[in-house]
Design a protein around this motif. Structure first.
Motif, mmCIF file in Angstrom:
data_model
loop_
_atom_site.group_PDB
_atom_site.id
_atom_site.type_symbol
_atom_site.label_atom_id
_atom_site.label_comp_id
_atom_site.label_asym_id
_atom_site.label_seq_id
_atom_site.Cartn_x
_atom_site.Cartn_y
_atom_site.Cartn_z
ATOM 1 N N LEU A 165 6.259 -7.493 0.550
ATOM 2 C CA LEU A 165 6.322 -8.892 0.145
ATOM 3 C C LEU A 165 7.300 -9.726 0.971
ATOM 4 O O LEU A 165 7.313 -10.948 0.843
ATOM 5 C CB LEU A 165 6.713 -8.997 -1.335
ATOM 6 C CG LEU A 165 5.769 -8.350 -2.346
ATOM 7 C CD1 LEU A 165 6.271 -8.592 -3.761
ATOM 8 C CD2 LEU A 165 4.360 -8.882 -2.193
ATOM 9 N N VAL A 166 8.092 -9.088 1.813
ATOM 10 C CA VAL A 166 9.169 -9.822 2.486
ATOM 11 C C VAL A 166 8.626 -10.889 3.427
ATOM 12 O O VAL A 166 9.276 -11.915 3.663
ATOM 13 C CB VAL A 166 10.122 -8.844 3.217
ATOM 14 C CG1 VAL A 166 9.490 -8.298 4.496
ATOM 15 C CG2 VAL A 166 11.466 -9.507 3.497
ATOM 16 N N GLY A 167 7.421 -10.698 3.962
ATOM 17 C CA GLY A 167 6.838 -11.677 4.868
ATOM 18 C C GLY A 167 6.038 -12.764 4.184
ATOM 19 O O GLY A 167 5.310 -13.493 4.843
ATOM 20 N N ARG A 168 6.186 -12.897 2.854
ATOM 21 C CA ARG A 168 5.470 -13.904 2.054
ATOM 22 C C ARG A 168 3.956 -13.827 2.247
ATOM 23 O O ARG A 168 3.293 -14.806 2.582
ATOM 24 C CB ARG A 168 5.963 -15.312 2.388
ATOM 25 C CG ARG A 168 7.414 -15.565 2.003
ATOM 26 C CD ARG A 168 7.869 -16.953 2.429
ATOM 27 N NE ARG A 168 9.197 -17.277 1.901
ATOM 28 C CZ ARG A 168 10.344 -16.907 2.459
ATOM 29 N NH1 ARG A 168 10.314 -16.205 3.573
ATOM 30 N NH2 ARG A 168 11.503 -17.218 1.916
ATOM 31 N N PRO A 169 3.355 -12.657 2.052
ATOM 32 C CA PRO A 169 1.918 -12.526 2.309
ATOM 33 C C PRO A 169 1.075 -13.220 1.250
ATOM 34 O O PRO A 169 1.445 -13.296 0.090
ATOM 35 C CB PRO A 169 1.706 -11.008 2.244
ATOM 36 C CG PRO A 169 2.739 -10.538 1.266
ATOM 37 C CD PRO A 169 3.942 -11.402 1.540
ATOM 38 N N ARG A 170 -0.077 -13.694 1.676
ATOM 39 C CA ARG A 170 -1.077 -14.200 0.746
ATOM 40 C C ARG A 170 -2.103 -13.128 0.431
ATOM 41 O O ARG A 170 -2.932 -13.287 -0.453
ATOM 42 C CB ARG A 170 -1.749 -15.434 1.340
ATOM 43 C CG ARG A 170 -0.763 -16.597 1.512
ATOM 44 C CD ARG A 170 -1.375 -17.739 2.283
ATOM 45 N NE ARG A 170 -2.497 -18.322 1.558
ATOM 46 C CZ ARG A 170 -3.300 -19.244 2.067
ATOM 47 N NH1 ARG A 170 -3.111 -19.653 3.305
ATOM 48 N NH2 ARG A 170 -4.279 -19.742 1.356
ATOM 49 N N LEU A 171 -2.049 -12.033 1.178
ATOM 50 C CA LEU A 171 -2.943 -10.892 0.976
ATOM 51 C C LEU A 171 -2.106 -9.627 0.888
ATOM 52 O O LEU A 171 -1.298 -9.346 1.778
ATOM 53 C CB LEU A 171 -3.933 -10.782 2.138
ATOM 54 C CG LEU A 171 -4.796 -9.526 2.183
ATOM 55 C CD1 LEU A 171 -5.657 -9.400 0.922
ATOM 56 C CD2 LEU A 171 -5.667 -9.511 3.443
ATOM 57 N N LEU A 172 -2.309 -8.863 -0.193
ATOM 58 C CA LEU A 172 -1.632 -7.584 -0.370
ATOM 59 C C LEU A 172 -2.695 -6.487 -0.430
ATOM 60 O O LEU A 172 -3.605 -6.527 -1.260
ATOM 61 C CB LEU A 172 -0.808 -7.578 -1.663
ATOM 62 C CG LEU A 172 -0.021 -6.295 -1.958
ATOM 63 C CD1 LEU A 172 1.007 -6.032 -0.863
ATOM 64 C CD2 LEU A 172 0.673 -6.382 -3.319
ATOM 65 N N LEU A 173 -2.581 -5.521 0.474
ATOM 66 C CA LEU A 173 -3.488 -4.380 0.547
ATOM 67 C C LEU A 173 -2.739 -3.148 0.042
ATOM 68 O O LEU A 173 -1.666 -2.836 0.550
ATOM 69 C CB LEU A 173 -3.957 -4.161 1.985
ATOM 70 C CG LEU A 173 -4.653 -5.364 2.643
ATOM 71 C CD1 LEU A 173 -4.800 -5.131 4.143
ATOM 72 C CD2 LEU A 173 -5.999 -5.620 2.006
ATOM 73 N N LEU A 205 -6.194 -6.421 -2.817
ATOM 74 C CA LEU A 205 -7.304 -5.506 -2.547
ATOM 75 C C LEU A 205 -6.736 -4.094 -2.560
ATOM 76 O O LEU A 205 -5.823 -3.782 -1.799
ATOM 77 C CB LEU A 205 -7.927 -5.827 -1.188
ATOM 78 C CG LEU A 205 -9.206 -5.089 -0.808
ATOM 79 C CD1 LEU A 205 -10.340 -5.408 -1.782
ATOM 80 C CD2 LEU A 205 -9.624 -5.442 0.623
ATOM 81 N N MET A 206 -7.280 -3.245 -3.443
ATOM 82 C CA MET A 206 -6.668 -1.949 -3.698
ATOM 83 C C MET A 206 -7.694 -0.823 -3.613
ATOM 84 O O MET A 206 -8.747 -0.891 -4.238
ATOM 85 C CB MET A 206 -6.050 -1.959 -5.102
ATOM 86 C CG MET A 206 -5.338 -0.682 -5.481
ATOM 87 S SD MET A 206 -4.685 -0.748 -7.173
ATOM 88 C CE MET A 206 -3.964 -2.367 -7.220
ATOM 89 N N ALA A 207 -7.385 0.196 -2.817
ATOM 90 C CA ALA A 207 -8.192 1.408 -2.785
ATOM 91 C C ALA A 207 -7.651 2.373 -3.833
ATOM 92 O O ALA A 207 -6.447 2.637 -3.871
ATOM 93 C CB ALA A 207 -8.143 2.052 -1.401
ATOM 94 N N THR A 208 -8.523 2.874 -4.686
ATOM 95 C CA THR A 208 -8.073 3.774 -5.742
ATOM 96 C C THR A 208 -9.218 4.672 -6.192
ATOM 97 O O THR A 208 -10.391 4.305 -6.101
ATOM 98 C CB THR A 208 -7.528 2.991 -6.954
ATOM 99 O OG1 THR A 208 -7.048 3.923 -7.933
ATOM 100 C CG2 THR A 208 -8.607 2.109 -7.576
#
Length: 229
Positions: A165-173, A205-208
């Motif tokens: 999160l440190v780079g202020r993402p708009r997308l988290l994988l 977006l999460m692989a599980t």
């Protein structure tokens, strides 16, 4: 929520006819086979399927960790598959990625691991403040100087989430983010991811392979042999 951790709008994802092949000796293995997928801004999508089905490969392609052999990826209308050089590095730096195996640097403290994506640039004082605030948000206030070997698996994953999160993402994988954790610790990590997703306004977006986790998402996409079924 701290004013320094402002809420953003999640990214949109458009994937069209995506293909990724791997060589294994004389054999060609298709990891992703003509996948087409649209994810609206702010959505939470689970990518499910058996081991080796292409879940992780799809996330790695969207995150630009690997290059596609064919097809197109657009994130916020930016053609990721066409990026190179500095623009590709900037995209990777601005996309959050949480791995199953944490991938913390053992010689760096928790705080320095969170700051690692901002290197090789010298972190600014407000970057350090943000990293400290993120560690507090994931429940690790006061552990900034702890080394990875001094932290439990769940705590290491919390550091990895703060780093994402440190780079202020708009997308988290997130690639099997609870795969190396016991059920109770894993449930806590998922609750944390959901809270941070809402507070920071990200697309997730999460692989599980966990059905209970997929059930909490807005949508489930199932992959077998590299294809969406």
């Amino acid at each position: 929520m701290s004013a320094s951790l402002e809420t953003t709008r999640g990214a949109t994802i458009r994937v069209a006819d995506l293909v990724k092949r791997f060589r294994s000796g004389d054999e060609t293995i298709v990891g992703v086979d003509r996948v087409t997928l649209d994810v609206p801004a702010g959505a939470t999508v689970a990518v499910t399927g058996p081991s080796g089905s292409g879940k992780s490969t799809l996330l790695h392609l969207i995150g630009a960790i690997e290059r596609a052999d064919a097809g197109r990826i657009e994130v916020d209308e930016v053609a990721v598959t066409g990026l190179s050089g500095r623009r590709l590095a900037d995209y990777r730096r601005g996309t959050g990625f949480v791995f199953q195996r944490f991938h913390l640097l053992p010689a760096l403290s928790a705080l320095d691991n969170v700051l690692a994506p901002l290197l090789p640039f010298r972190p600014r004082p407000d970057d350090v403040d943000r990293a400290r605030t993120l560690l507090s948000e994931v429940g690790l206030a006061g552990r900034e100087r702890a080394m990875p070997g001094q932290l439990s698996g769940g705590q290491q994953q919390r550091v990895a989430i703060a780093r994402a999160l440190v780079g202020r993402p708009r997308l988290l994988l997130a690639d099997e983010p609870t795969g190396n954790l016991d059920s109770a610790t894993g449930a806590g990590i998922i609750d944390l991811l959901w809270r941070l997703r809402d507070e920071h306004g990200m697309t997730l977006l999460m692989a599980t392979h966990e059905a209970s986790l997929a059930d909490r998402c807005d949508r489930t996409v199932e992959i077998h042999d590299g294809r969406i079924v």
